[in-house]
Design a protein around this motif. Structure first.
Motif, PDB file in Angstrom:
ATOM      1  N   ALA A   1       0.841  -1.203   0.000  1.00 10.00           N
ATOM      2  CA  ALA A   1       0.000   0.000   0.000  1.00 10.00           C
ATOM      3  C   ALA A   1       0.874   1.249   0.000  1.00 10.00           C
ATOM      4  CB  ALA A   1      -0.908  -0.010   1.229  1.00 10.00           C
ATOM      5  N   PRO A   2       0.314   2.384  -0.424  1.00 15.04           N
ATOM      6  CA  PRO A   2       1.103   3.618  -0.421  1.00 15.04           C
ATOM      7  C   PRO A   2       1.470   4.036   0.997  1.00 15.04           C
ATOM      8  CG  PRO A   2      -1.191   4.088  -0.936  1.00 15.04           C
ATOM      9  CD  PRO A   2      -1.048   2.598  -0.931  1.00 15.04           C
ATOM     10  N   GLU A   3       2.618   4.660   1.124  1.00 13.31           N
ATOM     11  CA  GLU A   3       3.073   5.130   2.428  1.00 13.31           C
ATOM     12  C   GLU A   3       2.527   6.523   2.732  1.00 13.31           C
ATOM     13  OE1 GLU A   3       7.284   4.791   2.216  1.00 13.31           O
ATOM     14  OE2 GLU A   3       7.246   2.600   2.074  1.00 13.31           O
ATOM     15  N   GLN A   4       2.019   7.217   1.721  1.00 12.68           N
ATOM     16  CA  GLN A   4       1.442   8.541   1.913  1.00 12.68           C
ATOM     17  C   GLN A   4      -0.078   8.440   1.904  1.00 12.68           C
ATOM     18  OE1 GLN A   4       3.201  10.951  -1.144  1.00 12.68           O
ATOM     19  NE2 GLN A   4       5.280  10.663  -0.377  1.00 12.68           N
ATOM     20  N   GLN A   5      -0.739   9.571   2.102  1.00 13.32           N
ATOM     21  CA  GLN A   5      -2.198   9.587   2.212  1.00 13.32           C
ATOM     22  C   GLN A   5      -2.908   9.664   0.867  1.00 13.32           C
ATOM     23  OE1 GLN A   5      -3.771   9.111   5.195  1.00 13.32           O
ATOM     24  NE2 GLN A   5      -1.673   8.736   5.847  1.00 13.32           N
ATOM     25  N   ASN A   6      -2.160   9.880  -0.193  1.00 17.90           N
ATOM     26  CA  ASN A   6      -2.763  10.028  -1.511  1.00 17.90           C
ATOM     27  C   ASN A   6      -2.659   8.732  -2.314  1.00 17.90           C
ATOM     28  OD1 ASN A   6      -3.244  12.810  -1.024  1.00 17.90           O
ATOM     29  ND2 ASN A   6      -1.120  13.278  -1.601  1.00 17.90           N
TER      30      ASN A   6
END
Length: 200
Positions: free
Chosen positions: A120-125
């Motif tokens: 999964a992405p490590e940022q919120q976007n």
């Protein structure tokens, strides 16, 4: 919930020297047109010329802020050499001669591939990434998403410029949105990269 959308495609049809053919370039451009509306920000490609050239053909149709870059983990490699007892008889001749060192090196590349891209992405976007690679790395990523035994990468094949999509979200199992989809290709451009046989 932020989602990592991983778009996977095998390079376009190539000749015996590993260079894209006219068919391969048309396949790549057809895939580029299909993906043009998506917010893809990075196109990663294998170091091999057929994958790099496919990535640049596709990028002609993507937004002007898309970056195209090489990722060594996408190189064509055998991700896992099964033990003799788990090798289907039809594959035994293929693996004959693989040394333990070669097998370990290929599996290390496979581990690097999943560590870099299969999460999964490590940022919120949301993240939208396109990976132009080869049939075996795509098979390995699908196997990984399904948490299947390592040997199950065998038998997962991808046509040239076919589209596979895996979605990764925090705290959730990976979701395979599509596999080996060729609907963007004209009928005569489909099923290249497979043995000659009747196809639907």
């Amino acid at each position: 919930m932020a989602t990592r959308y991983l778009y996977l495609a095998r390079h376009g049809h190539a000749d015996a020297l590993g260079n894209l053919t006219g068919t391969g370039r048309e396949q790549a451009r057809s895939l580029g047109k299909r993906l043009a509306h998506l917010p893809i920000r990075t196109v990663w490609h294998s170091p091999l010329p057929r994958a790099a050239d496919t990535a640049h053909e596709i990028d002609l149709f993507l937004s002007g802020i898309t970056s195209v870059a090489e990722a060594p983990e996408l190189i064509d490699h055998v991700p896992y050499v099964p033990e003799l007892e788990e090798t289907p008889p039809s594959w035994r001749a293929f693996f004959d001669g693989y040394s333990p060192e070669d097998a370990a090196a290929g599996h290390e590349i496979a581990r690097s591939l999943t560590a870099r891209f299969a999460h999964a992405p490590e940022q919120q976007n949301d993240e939208h990434e396109l990976l132009i690679t080869h049939a075996y790395p795509i098979a390995w990523l699908i196997r990984d998403a399904l948490d299947a035994p390592p040997v199950r990468w065998l038998g997962l094949s991808s046509a040239n410029a076919a589209l596979t999509v895996i979605e990764y979200r925090p705290g959730a199992l990976p979701s395979i949105g599509m596999f080996n989809d060729m609907s963007h290709l004209r009928p005569e451009l489909r099923w290249t990269g497979f043995p000659k046989a009747p196809h639907p």
